[in-house]
Design a protein around this motif. Structure first.
Motif, PDB file in Angstrom:
ATOM      1  N   THR A  24     -32.592 -22.077 -89.406  1.00  0.00           N
ATOM      2  CA  THR A  24     -32.559 -22.807 -88.246  1.00  0.00           C
ATOM      3  C   THR A  24     -33.644 -23.843 -88.396  1.00  0.00           C
ATOM      4  N   LEU A  25     -34.794 -23.421 -88.730  1.00  0.00           N
ATOM      5  CA  LEU A  25     -35.891 -24.358 -88.980  1.00  0.00           C
ATOM      6  C   LEU A  25     -35.694 -25.295 -90.142  1.00  0.00           C
ATOM      7  N   ILE A  26     -34.975 -24.720 -91.003  1.00  0.00           N
ATOM      8  CA  ILE A  26     -34.607 -25.911 -92.168  1.00  0.00           C
ATOM      9  C   ILE A  26     -33.471 -26.833 -91.678  1.00  0.00           C
ATOM     10  N   SER A  27     -32.481 -26.371 -91.107  1.00  0.00           N
ATOM     11  CA  SER A  27     -31.284 -26.989 -90.866  1.00  0.00           C
ATOM     12  C   SER A  27     -31.318 -28.030 -89.621  1.00  0.00           C
ATOM     13  N   GLU A  28     -32.146 -27.350 -88.467  1.00  0.00           N
ATOM     14  CA  GLU A  28     -32.228 -27.910 -87.263  1.00  0.00           C
ATOM     15  C   GLU A  28     -33.712 -28.377 -86.797  1.00  0.00           C
ATOM     16  N   GLY A  29     -34.740 -27.775 -87.212  1.00  0.00           N
ATOM     17  CA  GLY A  29     -35.934 -28.243 -86.920  1.00  0.00           C
ATOM     18  C   GLY A  29     -36.552 -27.057 -85.946  1.00  0.00           C
ATOM     19  N   VAL A  30     -37.836 -27.249 -85.815  1.00  0.00           N
ATOM     20  CA  VAL A  30     -38.669 -26.051 -85.240  1.00  0.00           C
ATOM     21  C   VAL A  30     -38.028 -26.058 -83.640  1.00  0.00           C
ATOM     22  N   GLU A  31     -37.706 -26.891 -83.033  1.00  0.00           N
ATOM     23  CA  GLU A  31     -37.145 -27.142 -81.572  1.00  0.00           C
ATOM     24  C   GLU A  31     -36.296 -26.280 -81.476  1.00  0.00           C
ATOM     25  N   ALA A  32     -35.314 -25.889 -82.499  1.00  0.00           N
ATOM     26  CA  ALA A  32     -34.193 -25.297 -82.453  1.00  0.00           C
ATOM     27  C   ALA A  32     -34.241 -23.683 -82.406  1.00  0.00           C
ATOM     28  N   VAL A  33     -35.406 -23.574 -83.021  1.00  0.00           N
ATOM     29  CA  VAL A  33     -35.774 -21.975 -83.159  1.00  0.00           C
ATOM     30  C   VAL A  33     -36.203 -21.378 -82.059  1.00  0.00           C
ATOM     31  N   ARG A  34     -35.083 -20.994 -81.193  1.00  0.00           N
ATOM     32  CA  ARG A  34     -35.556 -20.501 -79.670  1.00  0.00           C
ATOM     33  C   ARG A  34     -34.844 -19.018 -79.601  1.00  0.00           C
ATOM     34  N   CYS A  96     -41.526 -24.091-110.623  1.00  0.00           N
ATOM     35  CA  CYS A  96     -41.272 -23.716-109.350  1.00  0.00           C
ATOM     36  C   CYS A  96     -40.414 -25.201-108.774  1.00  0.00           C
ATOM     37  N   TRP A  97     -40.418 -26.151-109.546  1.00  0.00           N
ATOM     38  CA  TRP A  97     -39.693 -27.427-109.076  1.00  0.00           C
ATOM     39  C   TRP A  97     -38.252 -27.084-109.433  1.00  0.00           C
ATOM     40  N   LEU A  98     -37.833 -26.361-110.612  1.00  0.00           N
ATOM     41  CA  LEU A  98     -36.551 -26.103-110.861  1.00  0.00           C
ATOM     42  C   LEU A  98     -36.130 -24.829-110.292  1.00  0.00           C
ATOM     43  N   ASP A  99     -36.760 -23.903-109.727  1.00  0.00           N
ATOM     44  CA  ASP A  99     -36.372 -22.520-109.409  1.00  0.00           C
ATOM     45  C   ASP A  99     -36.857 -22.231-107.973  1.00  0.00           C
ATOM     46  N   GLU A 100     -35.678 -22.268-106.989  1.00  0.00           N
ATOM     47  CA  GLU A 100     -35.876 -22.105-105.705  1.00  0.00           C
ATOM     48  C   GLU A 100     -36.436 -20.813-105.075  1.00  0.00           C
ATOM     49  N   SER A 101     -36.102 -19.899-105.884  1.00  0.00           N
ATOM     50  CA  SER A 101     -36.657 -18.383-105.872  1.00  0.00           C
ATOM     51  C   SER A 101     -38.394 -18.602-105.728  1.00  0.00           C
ATOM     52  N   LEU A 102     -38.970 -19.628-106.404  1.00  0.00           N
ATOM     53  CA  LEU A 102     -40.220 -19.654-106.489  1.00  0.00           C
ATOM     54  C   LEU A 102     -40.887 -20.963-105.474  1.00  0.00           C
ATOM     55  N   PHE A 103     -40.005 -21.665-105.145  1.00  0.00           N
ATOM     56  CA  PHE A 103     -40.453 -23.026-104.483  1.00  0.00           C
ATOM     57  C   PHE A 103     -39.334 -23.562-103.801  1.00  0.00           C
ATOM     58  N   ASN A 104     -39.231 -23.243-102.259  1.00  0.00           N
ATOM     59  CA  ASN A 104     -37.922 -23.828-101.537  1.00  0.00           C
ATOM     60  C   ASN A 104     -38.422 -25.235-100.927  1.00  0.00           C
ATOM     61  N   PRO A 105     -37.738 -26.004-101.506  1.00  0.00           N
ATOM     62  CA  PRO A 105     -38.273 -27.454-101.082  1.00  0.00           C
ATOM     63  C   PRO A 105     -37.635 -27.904 -99.667  1.00  0.00           C
ATOM     64  N   ARG A 106     -36.566 -27.426 -99.272  1.00  0.00           N
ATOM     65  CA  ARG A 106     -36.104 -27.596 -97.989  1.00  0.00           C
ATOM     66  C   ARG A 106     -37.094 -26.847 -96.995  1.00  0.00           C
ATOM     67  N   LEU A 107     -37.352 -25.781 -97.235  1.00  0.00           N
ATOM     68  CA  LEU A 107     -38.288 -25.086 -96.204  1.00  0.00           C
ATOM     69  C   LEU A 107     -39.533 -26.099 -96.252  1.00  0.00           C
ATOM     70  N   ASP A 108     -40.185 -26.783 -97.170  1.00  0.00           N
ATOM     71  CA  ASP A 108     -41.243 -27.125 -97.507  1.00  0.00           C
ATOM     72  C   ASP A 108     -41.200 -28.717 -96.494  1.00  0.00           C
ATOM     73  N   PHE A 109     -40.044 -28.997 -96.683  1.00  0.00           N
ATOM     74  CA  PHE A 109     -39.629 -30.230 -95.981  1.00  0.00           C
ATOM     75  C   PHE A 109     -39.794 -30.104 -94.451  1.00  0.00           C
ATOM     76  N   ALA A 110     -39.142 -29.177 -93.851  1.00  0.00           N
ATOM     77  CA  ALA A 110     -38.880 -28.573 -92.512  1.00  0.00           C
ATOM     78  C   ALA A 110     -40.392 -28.387 -92.162  1.00  0.00           C
ATOM     79  N   VAL A 111     -41.207 -27.624 -92.669  1.00  0.00           N
ATOM     80  CA  VAL A 111     -42.633 -27.373 -92.335  1.00  0.00           C
ATOM     81  C   VAL A 111     -43.343 -28.624 -92.037  1.00  0.00           C
ATOM     82  N   ARG A 112     -43.000 -29.553 -93.087  1.00  0.00           N
ATOM     83  CA  ARG A 112     -43.985 -30.761 -92.905  1.00  0.00           C
ATOM     84  C   ARG A 112     -43.441 -31.599 -91.842  1.00  0.00           C
TER      85      ARG A 112
END
Length: 210
Positions: A24-34, A96-112
């Motif tokens: 939900t955080l990744i797809s909709e943003g923190v406000e949707a985490v209810r 890390c940039w090519l293996d999402e088990s090491l780095f999840n870019p969508r999660l990083d973008f969501a947290v930013r």
């Protein structure tokens, strides 16, 4: 220990709540985490949530911990791996940039994105960026680069990739691998050693068959 939430024959675990909250955080943003909205998606009452979390803020704090203990931790670990050359060391980070088990870019973008709404999260993101850059700086320093050069090269390597994600640039893995020798030369000032890029490409293609 908190007990499992039980609704009929359905057992909802802490991992179920966390996984849905992350999605939900990744797809909709923190406000949707209810709590109520997540419970509806899981088809359980809110009481199930409180077996595992003290409050919504507790869940949000645990989401940040998950992000920190995965995305940041693996960059630090990869940068710290022993390597016979600086180009091999950089390839370790490139994993890390090519293996999402090491780095999840969508999660990083969501947290930013979240950090733009919260001074606390903004501070934490800055701290994690500093930790990541410092790990890469130390990597360059171990391979003989002077302090200032190691710091600048670390910043360029790291923030170039973060910018790549922010701009949502999409290209085939095969193209990234084709450009890897040029990226290595740009980031290190050195040509890769024989076999380094080939071994990296083989490893990454096995993990990213598409």
């Amino acid at each position: 220990m908190r007990r499992s939430g039980l609704i009929g024959n359905t057992k909802v675990t802490r991992e179920d709540w966390m996984n849905l909250a992350l999605e939900t955080l990744i797809s909709e943003g923190v406000e949707a985490v209810r709590v109520l909205a997540l419970g509806l998606k899981l088809n359980v009452s809110r009481s199930s949530f409180y077996w595992y979390f003290k409050s919504r803020q507790d869940l949000l704090d645990q989401l940040l911990d998950y992000w920190r203990n995965n995305n940041t931790r693996f960059i630090v670990e990869q940068a710290g791996r022993p390597a016979a050359s600086i180009t091999q060391a950089v390839l370790n980070v490139f994993e890390c940039w090519l293996d999402e088990s090491l780095f999840n870019p969508r999660l990083d973008f969501a947290v930013r994105a979240w950090s733009r709404q919260s001074a606390k999260v903004h501070r934490i993101v800055n701290e994690e960026d500093d930790t990541r850059v410092d790990a890469i700086r130390a990597m360059f320093s171990r391979h003989g680069y002077a302090d200032t050069e190691a710091f600048v090269r670390a910043r360029v390597l790291y923030f170039t990739q973060i910018g790549y994600y922010s701009l949502e640039i999409v290209e085939p893995v095969s193209n990234r691998l084709f450009l890897t020798p040029a990226y290595l030369l740009t980031h290190t000032g050195k040509e890769p050693r024989a076999g380094e890029v080939e071994a990296f490409a083989e490893k990454m293609l096995l993990k990213s068959p598409g």
